[in-house]
Design a protein around this motif. Structure first.
Motif, PDB file in Angstrom:
ATOM      1  N   ARG A 252       0.831  -1.201   0.000  1.00 62.01           N
ATOM      2  CA  ARG A 252       0.000   0.000   0.000  1.00 62.01           C
ATOM      3  C   ARG A 252       0.868   1.255   0.000  1.00 62.01           C
ATOM      4  NH1 ARG A 252      -1.193   3.490   3.728  1.00 62.01           N
ATOM      5  NH2 ARG A 252      -0.281   2.218   5.362  1.00 62.01           N
ATOM      6  N   ARG A 253       1.905   1.263   0.819  1.00 61.51           N
ATOM      7  CA  ARG A 253       2.776   2.430   0.889  1.00 61.51           C
ATOM      8  C   ARG A 253       3.595   2.606  -0.377  1.00 61.51           C
ATOM      9  NH1 ARG A 253       5.835   2.296   6.500  1.00 61.51           N
ATOM     10  NH2 ARG A 253       6.541   4.272   5.706  1.00 61.51           N
ATOM     11  N   PHE A 254       4.062   1.489  -0.947  1.00 58.49           N
ATOM     12  CA  PHE A 254       4.839   1.545  -2.185  1.00 58.49           C
ATOM     13  C   PHE A 254       3.984   2.082  -3.329  1.00 58.49           C
ATOM     14  CE2 PHE A 254       5.844  -0.522  -6.210  1.00 58.49           C
ATOM     15  CZ  PHE A 254       7.113  -0.020  -6.426  1.00 58.49           C
ATOM     16  N   SER A 255       2.775   1.549  -3.472  1.00 58.43           N
ATOM     17  CA  SER A 255       1.927   1.965  -4.587  1.00 58.43           C
ATOM     18  C   SER A 255       1.479   3.419  -4.449  1.00 58.43           C
ATOM     19  CB  SER A 255       0.715   1.044  -4.700  1.00 58.43           C
ATOM     20  OG  SER A 255      -0.084   1.141  -3.547  1.00 58.43           O
ATOM     21  N   ALA A 256       1.423   3.933  -3.231  1.00 55.56           N
ATOM     22  CA  ALA A 256       1.047   5.332  -3.039  1.00 55.56           C
ATOM     23  C   ALA A 256       2.183   6.284  -3.405  1.00 55.56           C
ATOM     24  CB  ALA A 256       0.624   5.568  -1.591  1.00 55.56           C
ATOM     25  N   GLN A 257       3.435   5.830  -3.318  1.00 57.32           N
ATOM     26  CA  GLN A 257       4.574   6.717  -3.538  1.00 57.32           C
ATOM     27  C   GLN A 257       5.298   6.501  -4.857  1.00 57.32           C
ATOM     28  OE1 GLN A 257       5.574   9.273  -1.519  1.00 57.32           O
ATOM     29  NE2 GLN A 257       3.670   8.861  -0.442  1.00 57.32           N
TER      30      GLN A 257
ATOM     31  N   VAL B 284       8.206   8.941  -7.156  1.00 58.35           N
ATOM     32  CA  VAL B 284       9.628   8.619  -7.133  1.00 58.35           C
ATOM     33  C   VAL B 284      10.112   8.098  -8.479  1.00 58.35           C
ATOM     34  CG1 VAL B 284      11.349   7.157  -6.023  1.00 58.35           C
ATOM     35  CG2 VAL B 284       9.531   8.149  -4.670  1.00 58.35           C
ATOM     36  N   ALA B 285       9.347   7.232  -9.140  1.00 56.47           N
ATOM     37  CA  ALA B 285       9.819   6.553 -10.348  1.00 56.47           C
ATOM     38  C   ALA B 285      10.063   7.489 -11.539  1.00 56.47           C
ATOM     39  CB  ALA B 285       8.849   5.442 -10.719  1.00 56.47           C
ATOM     40  N   PRO B 286       9.161   8.410 -11.912  1.00 58.55           N
ATOM     41  CA  PRO B 286       9.439   9.246 -13.093  1.00 58.55           C
ATOM     42  C   PRO B 286      10.725  10.070 -12.999  1.00 58.55           C
ATOM     43  CG  PRO B 286       7.129   9.341 -12.569  1.00 58.55           C
ATOM     44  CD  PRO B 286       7.789   8.610 -11.447  1.00 58.55           C
ATOM     45  N   PRO B 287      11.025  10.747 -11.882  1.00 58.54           N
ATOM     46  CA  PRO B 287      12.308  11.454 -11.827  1.00 58.54           C
ATOM     47  C   PRO B 287      13.508  10.503 -11.893  1.00 58.54           C
ATOM     48  CG  PRO B 287      10.873  12.242 -10.081  1.00 58.54           C
ATOM     49  CD  PRO B 287      10.201  11.088 -10.712  1.00 58.54           C
ATOM     50  N   MET B 288      13.381   9.328 -11.277  1.00 59.95           N
ATOM     51  CA  MET B 288      14.497   8.375 -11.331  1.00 59.95           C
ATOM     52  C   MET B 288      14.741   7.907 -12.761  1.00 59.95           C
ATOM     53  SD  MET B 288      14.085   6.104  -7.889  1.00 59.95           S
ATOM     54  CE  MET B 288      15.423   5.039  -8.331  1.00 59.95           C
ATOM     55  N   ILE B 289      13.670   7.624 -13.493  1.00 64.57           N
ATOM     56  CA  ILE B 289      13.811   7.183 -14.883  1.00 64.57           C
ATOM     57  C   ILE B 289      14.409   8.298 -15.733  1.00 64.57           C
ATOM     58  CG2 ILE B 289      12.489   6.523 -16.928  1.00 64.57           C
ATOM     59  CD1 ILE B 289      10.547   5.081 -14.982  1.00 64.57           C
TER      60      ILE B 289
END
Length: 105
Positions: free
Chosen positions: A63-68, A72-77
């Protein structure tokens, strides 16, 4: 030997109490136990503090991962591809072909 009235009431002109008994200091009133208050306890060897902890940990983590993840992922990519482009460009500019292309001679 009995304490004096002033000593029993905390000193001064303070009253002793409704029924003429000293109630004690703050937090320990020293009266009869209250009626109508029931408390239940469970033996410590019958308790299971980790009941469902593993199951809850998995779903809470998801739940916490899917909320964040969308924060986080688009800037990392983006920065991963930017860095890989910069490394590739740097290797080209420092190669023989890159130096020949951008040389001023």
């Amino acid at each position: 030997m009995r304490p004096t009235q002033a000593m029993m009431s905390g000193g001064g002109d303070a009253p002793i109490g409704r029924h003429g008994k000293y109630l004690g200091g703050w937090g320990s009133f020293g009266g009869l136990p209250q009626k109508g208050i029931i408390s239940y306890t469970l033996s410590s060897n019958k308790q299971n503090p980790f009941a469902g902890a593993f199951h809850d940990a998995i779903f809470n983590t998801w739940r916490r991962f899917s909320a964040q993840v969308l924060y986080v992922a688009p800037p990392m990519i983006f920065f991963y591809y930017t860095m890989s482009w910069a490394i590739e460009r740097n290797e080209y500019l420092n190669s023989k072909a890159g130096r020949q292309e951008f040389s001023e001679e």
